[in-house]
Design a protein around this motif. Structure first.
Motif, PDB file in Angstrom:
ATOM      1  N   VAL A   1       0.840  -1.188   0.000  1.00 37.67           N
ATOM      2  CA  VAL A   1       0.000   0.000   0.000  1.00 37.67           C
ATOM      3  C   VAL A   1       0.876   1.237   0.000  1.00 37.67           C
ATOM      4  O   VAL A   1       1.890   1.302   0.709  1.00 37.67           O
ATOM      5  N   GLY A   2       0.520   2.214  -0.839  1.00 34.69           N
ATOM      6  CA  GLY A   2       1.288   3.456  -0.876  1.00 34.69           C
ATOM      7  C   GLY A   2       1.532   3.921  -2.303  1.00 34.69           C
ATOM      8  O   GLY A   2       0.871   3.484  -3.253  1.00 34.69           O
ATOM      9  N   TRP A   3       2.514   4.823  -2.457  1.00 38.08           N
ATOM     10  CA  TRP A   3       2.866   5.399  -3.743  1.00 38.08           C
ATOM     11  C   TRP A   3       4.115   4.714  -4.289  1.00 38.08           C
ATOM     12  O   TRP A   3       5.087   4.534  -3.571  1.00 38.08           O
ATOM     13  N   HIS A   4       4.082   4.354  -5.557  1.00 37.47           N
ATOM     14  CA  HIS A   4       5.226   3.678  -6.186  1.00 37.47           C
ATOM     15  C   HIS A   4       5.598   4.426  -7.464  1.00 37.47           C
ATOM     16  O   HIS A   4       4.827   4.436  -8.445  1.00 37.47           O
ATOM     17  N   ALA A   5       6.767   5.089  -7.431  1.00 38.23           N
ATOM     18  CA  ALA A   5       7.255   5.774  -8.634  1.00 38.23           C
ATOM     19  C   ALA A   5       7.710   4.716  -9.632  1.00 38.23           C
ATOM     20  O   ALA A   5       8.525   3.853  -9.303  1.00 38.23           O
TER      21      ALA A   5
ATOM     22  N   LEU B   1       2.196   4.731  -9.284  1.00 37.45           N
ATOM     23  CA  LEU B   1       1.090   3.794  -9.131  1.00 37.45           C
ATOM     24  C   LEU B   1       0.688   3.843  -7.669  1.00 37.45           C
ATOM     25  O   LEU B   1       1.481   3.509  -6.794  1.00 37.45           O
ATOM     26  N   GLN B   2      -0.554   4.258  -7.415  1.00 32.95           N
ATOM     27  CA  GLN B   2      -1.047   4.332  -6.046  1.00 32.95           C
ATOM     28  C   GLN B   2      -1.820   3.057  -5.722  1.00 32.95           C
ATOM     29  O   GLN B   2      -2.726   2.661  -6.446  1.00 32.95           O
ATOM     30  N   ILE B   3      -1.439   2.415  -4.606  1.00 33.12           N
ATOM     31  CA  ILE B   3      -2.121   1.190  -4.169  1.00 33.12           C
ATOM     32  C   ILE B   3      -2.795   1.489  -2.833  1.00 33.12           C
ATOM     33  O   ILE B   3      -2.167   1.994  -1.902  1.00 33.12           O
ATOM     34  N   ARG B   4      -4.090   1.142  -2.747  1.00 36.03           N
ATOM     35  CA  ARG B   4      -4.861   1.418  -1.533  1.00 36.03           C
ATOM     36  C   ARG B   4      -5.406   0.122  -0.945  1.00 36.03           C
ATOM     37  O   ARG B   4      -5.526  -0.885  -1.632  1.00 36.03           O
ATOM     38  N   GLU B   5      -5.763   0.206   0.316  1.00 38.18           N
ATOM     39  CA  GLU B   5      -6.409  -0.932   0.983  1.00 38.18           C
ATOM     40  C   GLU B   5      -7.807  -1.114   0.396  1.00 38.18           C
ATOM     41  O   GLU B   5      -8.476  -0.128   0.065  1.00 38.18           O
ATOM     42  N   PRO B   6      -8.301  -2.338   0.233  1.00 39.42           N
ATOM     43  CA  PRO B   6      -9.678  -2.537  -0.226  1.00 39.42           C
ATOM     44  C   PRO B   6     -10.645  -1.997   0.820  1.00 39.42           C
ATOM     45  O   PRO B   6     -10.331  -1.971   2.012  1.00 39.42           O
TER      46      PRO B   6
ATOM     47  N   PRO C   1      -7.203  -1.781  -4.728  1.00 37.29           N
ATOM     48  CA  PRO C   1      -7.370  -0.797  -5.797  1.00 37.29           C
ATOM     49  C   PRO C   1      -6.036  -0.160  -6.187  1.00 37.29           C
ATOM     50  O   PRO C   1      -5.270   0.272  -5.324  1.00 37.29           O
ATOM     51  N   LYS C   2      -5.766  -0.138  -7.479  1.00 36.93           N
ATOM     52  CA  LYS C   2      -4.532   0.462  -7.992  1.00 36.93           C
ATOM     53  C   LYS C   2      -4.876   1.483  -9.068  1.00 36.93           C
ATOM     54  O   LYS C   2      -5.723   1.216  -9.930  1.00 36.93           O
ATOM     55  N   SER C   3      -4.235   2.630  -9.018  1.00 37.50           N
ATOM     56  CA  SER C   3      -4.519   3.663 -10.019  1.00 37.50           C
ATOM     57  C   SER C   3      -3.277   4.480 -10.318  1.00 37.50           C
ATOM     58  O   SER C   3      -2.373   4.608  -9.478  1.00 37.50           O
ATOM     59  N   TRP C   4      -3.241   5.033 -11.524  1.00 37.11           N
ATOM     60  CA  TRP C   4      -2.120   5.846 -11.976  1.00 37.11           C
ATOM     61  C   TRP C   4      -2.353   7.303 -11.580  1.00 37.11           C
ATOM     62  O   TRP C   4      -3.444   7.845 -11.767  1.00 37.11           O
TER      63      TRP C   4
ATOM     64  N   SER D   1      -7.340   3.659 -13.848  1.00 36.01           N
ATOM     65  CA  SER D   1      -7.063   2.504 -12.985  1.00 36.01           C
ATOM     66  C   SER D   1      -6.116   1.523 -13.665  1.00 36.01           C
ATOM     67  O   SER D   1      -6.077   1.419 -14.890  1.00 36.01           O
ATOM     68  N   TYR D   2      -5.388   0.809 -12.819  1.00 35.40           N
ATOM     69  CA  TYR D   2      -4.522  -0.281 -13.295  1.00 35.40           C
ATOM     70  C   TYR D   2      -5.212  -1.595 -12.930  1.00 35.40           C
ATOM     71  O   TYR D   2      -5.772  -1.707 -11.851  1.00 35.40           O
ATOM     72  N   PRO D   3      -5.274  -2.593 -13.808  1.00 36.78           N
ATOM     73  CA  PRO D   3      -4.546  -2.716 -15.092  1.00 36.78           C
ATOM     74  C   PRO D   3      -5.351  -2.271 -16.320  1.00 36.78           C
ATOM     75  O   PRO D   3      -4.924  -2.509 -17.438  1.00 36.78           O
ATOM     76  N   GLN D   4      -6.553  -1.647 -16.102  1.00 35.86           N
ATOM     77  CA  GLN D   4      -7.325  -1.189 -17.255  1.00 35.86           C
ATOM     78  C   GLN D   4      -6.497  -0.246 -18.131  1.00 35.86           C
ATOM     79  O   GLN D   4      -6.589  -0.272 -19.360  1.00 35.86           O
ATOM     80  N   VAL D   5      -5.691   0.578 -17.482  1.00 34.69           N
ATOM     81  CA  VAL D   5      -4.729   1.427 -18.190  1.00 34.69           C
ATOM     82  C   VAL D   5      -3.344   0.815 -17.957  1.00 34.69           C
ATOM     83  O   VAL D   5      -2.901   0.685 -16.816  1.00 34.69           O
ATOM     84  N   SER D   6      -2.710   0.416 -19.048  1.00 36.49           N
ATOM     85  CA  SER D   6      -1.408  -0.259 -18.927  1.00 36.49           C
ATOM     86  C   SER D   6      -0.307   0.730 -18.579  1.00 36.49           C
ATOM     87  O   SER D   6      -0.497   1.957 -18.629  1.00 36.49           O
ATOM     88  N   LEU D   7       0.867   0.206 -18.254  1.00 37.96           N
ATOM     89  CA  LEU D   7       2.030   1.038 -17.941  1.00 37.96           C
ATOM     90  C   LEU D   7       2.387   1.929 -19.130  1.00 37.96           C
ATOM     91  O   LEU D   7       2.615   3.134 -18.966  1.00 37.96           O
ATOM     92  N   ALA D   8       2.402   1.352 -20.319  1.00 40.64           N
ATOM     93  CA  ALA D   8       2.760   2.121 -21.511  1.00 40.64           C
ATOM     94  C   ALA D   8       1.743   3.243 -21.761  1.00 40.64           C
ATOM     95  O   ALA D   8       2.115   4.375 -22.096  1.00 40.64           O
TER      96      ALA D   8
END
Length: 321
Positions: free
Chosen positions: A19-23, A32-37, A47-50, A67-74
């Motif tokens: 959980v947290g922010w990942h550059a 990529l921000q990851i949150r607790e469900p 939940p993960k979002s860009w 949202s990730y993975p609906q929106v890919s890294l690229a």
């Protein structure tokens, strides 16, 4: 100096769980921000979002990219680059998004089908119909002839050719035999239909649901494509009693003692519409002044009407009181 982050691969991003922010690198400020469900006791995924964390003016702001993975890294990196380019050009993406959203909502609000507009018009003008029967005639005509052809079309897309398709649709007998087109076989009905179509499109144009000409206009438009109704159908008037024979007719009428016969005689004396006679109440009759005060609710024009009563009319009314 901002910390330089090595670009992560798609596989590495997929393995992120904390959980947290990942550059993720590749574009400065992309995370990529990851949150607790919401329900920690369930097995739902985290939940993960860009989010692009950058400066607009002197203020650091987070800008969501999906949202990730609906929106890919690229895709996230490409969207972040476009957003940073816009910021460098003095464009605030937040304002731009609001403008796009407002424009989309305005566009959707104007995307009305003919059926939606026709029903909205009838609801808005329900007070002008002379009777419930009049309203039903309006609705029935459109349901029978217009809705099957243009009902689900956007009013902005309807052309005069579509209106001609409505007015010249095939008319068949009960046995299924083709009798001809609506304009020539049922001319009075087609005329009323054309007038109602024009009225609905006038309503659409005023409300800015469509631009340009009214596709159901007769003068200069439909009259160049369809023959004049007067050239199609000979008028057949209802049979009438010659004026010189009215006296004889009244003698025969008075032999009929029914209330219907008396109503007809009263109508002849007063020369009013049959609806006003049928709906008349004793409270409307002023015997002393010999005046019939017809309320607005009992007239076609929805205006109060005063009718002077002859001695014959008064005598007739007193005979049935």
């Amino acid at each position: 100096m901002p910390k330089i982050v090595m670009p992560m691969s798609a596989l590495a991003v997929n393995k992120l769980k904390a959980v947290g922010w990942h550059a993720v690198g590749g574009v400065s400020g992309l995370n990529l921000q990851i949150r607790e469900p919401q329900n920690k006791d369930s097995d739902s995924p985290m939940p993960k979002s860009w989010v692009l964390r950058t400066h607009i003016g002197s203020k650091r702001v987070p800008l969501g990219l999906g949202s990730y993975p609906q929106v890919s890294l690229a895709e996230a990196r490409e969207a972040a680059k476009r957003m940073l380019d816009a910021i460098r050009q003095g464009i605030d993406p937040r304002v731009q998004r609001k403008e796009i959203k407002s424009s989309l909502m305005a566009s959707l609000a104007k995307n009305k089908t003919f059926k939606e507009c026709a029903e909205a018009y009838m609801d808005a003008h329900s007070a002008v119909y002379t009777s419930d029967k009049h309203r039903k005639q309006w609705s029935s005509t459109l349901q029978t002839y217009a809705y099957p052809i243009i009902g689900n079309m956007l009013v902005e897309d309807i052309s005069m050719r579509n209106i001609l398709d409505v007015l010249t649709q095939d008319v068949k007998s009960e046995a299924g035999e083709k009798l001809g087109d609506l304009w020539r076989v049922k001319t009075p009905t087609a005329q009323r239909l054309q007038g109602r179509l024009k009225t609905v499109f006038d309503y659409c144009i005023v409300n800015e649901y469509r631009k340009g000409m009214n596709p159901a206009s007769w003068d200069g438009f439909l009259d160049t494509q369809l023959p004049s109704p007067s050239k199609i159908q000979t008028k057949n008037h209802h049979p009438a009693v010659p004026y010189v024979n009215v006296g004889e007719f009244m003698i025969h009428l008075r032999k009929n003692k029914s209330i219907s016969a008396k109503a007809l005689e009263f109508l002849i004396h007063t020369a009013v519409r049959s609806g006003s006679v049928r709906e008349a109440e004793w409270s409307e009759i002023d015997f002393e002044s010999k005046v019939w005060n017809i309320p607005a609710t009992h007239t076609k024009t929805k205006k109060e009407h005063r009718v002077p009563l002859s001695n014959q009319s008064i005598k007739l009314l007193k005979s049935i009181t």
